[in-house]
Design an enzyme around this catalytic site. Sequence first.
Site, PDB file in Angstrom:
ATOM      1  N   HIS A   1       0.913  -1.196  -0.056  1.00  0.00           N
ATOM      2  CA  HIS A   1      -0.073  -0.168   0.231  1.00  0.00           C
ATOM      3  C   HIS A   1       0.782   1.150  -0.014  1.00  0.00           C
ATOM      4  O   HIS A   1       2.211   1.284   0.270  1.00  0.00           O
ATOM      5  CB  HIS A   1      -0.956  -0.028   1.095  1.00  0.00           C
TER       6      HIS A   1
ATOM      7  N   HIS B   1       1.039   3.867   1.992  1.00  0.00           N
ATOM      8  CA  HIS B   1       1.507   4.621   3.196  1.00  0.00           C
ATOM      9  C   HIS B   1       3.087   4.833   3.194  1.00  0.00           C
ATOM     10  O   HIS B   1       3.889   4.039   2.925  1.00  0.00           O
ATOM     11  CB  HIS B   1       1.213   3.969   4.572  1.00  0.00           C
TER      12      HIS B   1
ATOM     13  N   ASP C   1       5.649   4.909   5.205  1.00  0.00           N
ATOM     14  CA  ASP C   1       6.670   3.913   5.693  1.00  0.00           C
ATOM     15  C   ASP C   1       7.022   2.617   4.789  1.00  0.00           C
ATOM     16  O   ASP C   1       7.963   2.169   5.074  1.00  0.00           O
ATOM     17  CB  ASP C   1       6.188   3.347   7.207  1.00  0.00           C
ATOM     18  N   HIS C   2       6.157   2.508   3.820  1.00  0.00           N
ATOM     19  CA  HIS C   2       6.260   1.501   2.829  1.00  0.00           C
ATOM     20  C   HIS C   2       6.772   1.836   1.277  1.00  0.00           C
ATOM     21  O   HIS C   2       7.152   0.934   0.716  1.00  0.00           O
ATOM     22  CB  HIS C   2       4.794   0.624   2.696  1.00  0.00           C
TER      23      HIS C   2
ATOM     24  N   HIS D   1      -7.202  -1.611   5.075  1.00  0.00           N
ATOM     25  CA  HIS D   1      -6.317  -0.855   5.971  1.00  0.00           C
ATOM     26  C   HIS D   1      -6.576   0.581   5.710  1.00  0.00           C
ATOM     27  O   HIS D   1      -6.090   1.096   4.825  1.00  0.00           O
ATOM     28  CB  HIS D   1      -4.886  -1.530   5.634  1.00  0.00           C
TER      29      HIS D   1
ATOM     30  N   ASP E   1       0.024  -4.181   6.221  1.00  0.00           N
ATOM     31  CA  ASP E   1      -0.736  -3.488   7.137  1.00  0.00           C
ATOM     32  C   ASP E   1      -2.256  -3.996   7.110  1.00  0.00           C
ATOM     33  O   ASP E   1      -2.692  -3.948   5.737  1.00  0.00           O
ATOM     34  CB  ASP E   1      -0.433  -1.905   7.295  1.00  0.00           C
TER      35      ASP E   1
ATOM     36  N   HIS F   1       6.354  -5.326  11.081  1.00  0.00           N
ATOM     37  CA  HIS F   1       5.919  -4.193  11.325  1.00  0.00           C
ATOM     38  C   HIS F   1       5.611  -3.975  12.853  1.00  0.00           C
ATOM     39  O   HIS F   1       4.514  -3.868  13.138  1.00  0.00           O
ATOM     40  CB  HIS F   1       4.622  -4.116  10.696  1.00  0.00           C
TER      41      HIS F   1
END
Length: 304
Positions: free
Chosen positions: A61, A63, A65-66, A141, A212, A270
């Site tokens: 996804h 976000h 942090d990814h 998510h 996530d 995570h």
Amino acid sequence: MFELLFLGTSASAPSVHRSLPSLLIQHEDHRYLVDCGEGTQRQILTAGAGFKNLNKILVTHGHLDHILGLAGLLATLIRWESMEDMDIYGGKDAIYRIQDLIYTVVLRGSQIPAQLHFHNLTYGTFIDEKNFSISCFPVIHRGSDSVGYLFQEHGRRPFLPEKAEALAIPPGPWRRDLTNGEGVTLPDGRFIEPDQVLGPFKPGATLAVVGDTGETDSLISYIQGADALVIEATYLEEEIDLAKKFSHMTAKSSAMLAKTAGVQQLYLTHVSRRHREKDILAEAQSIFPNTIVARDLSQYFVKR
Ligand SMILES: [Zn+2]
Ligand SMILES: [Zn+2]
């Protein structure tokens, strides 16, 4: 067999011991990076994994942090003229955000010798190689258009050398063709059917990777019976309210999923720096004993 190399295992922000999410999955010569958090290229160097064939990126996804590590990774690869084409796969929202990052921030109109290919995934199989396939499925998510990935080795009928010996089949191309399911005529004129030297069908290894997620019920059918499940465990059960609020798992909820879906091995990643690894492990193992809390640069093998 799939090889897992956890490059980053932290949630949201890095900690002293954990970099942001990225997982390198290898099957023979094929390599896939699942997510590419900030710092991933340095983790690749530290692990000694090398950048060769590292041009297929699967994103769970969009976000930050990814995905933020993609900018740095691409900036480095561009300087290497040998960079091949790069394929980036993900849900529509993730792909849009990555395109913004790459075209607006990294490239800013400059031309590069390599081709970038963006793949907006629809659910189902999207890569089918000789020995395995990769499919994706929906993950809920925070409205992020997330996807999970299922890596499946093709099953096969094993070659039985003792049967080949009994039939006096000489080493060489005949054995290879029989292994591939083709009948052969031997130099002495005999015709041998594959059934004469192949054992019963054996399914291949299955690996499920979920990024996530705020919910597990919808995942069960996709990951049922997998040999390994990689999934997040951002919180402990004592913070279930926060887990629900931010659409994340607790160690307990991921362990419950593994148990319900009948997977063989659970890898938790995570991890929030709010919690100690041993507490996450204890909570999960009380429900699903075959649990490992992955650490950065740890390596595992997924076999049937
Ligand atoms: Zn995350
Ligand atoms: Zn997220």
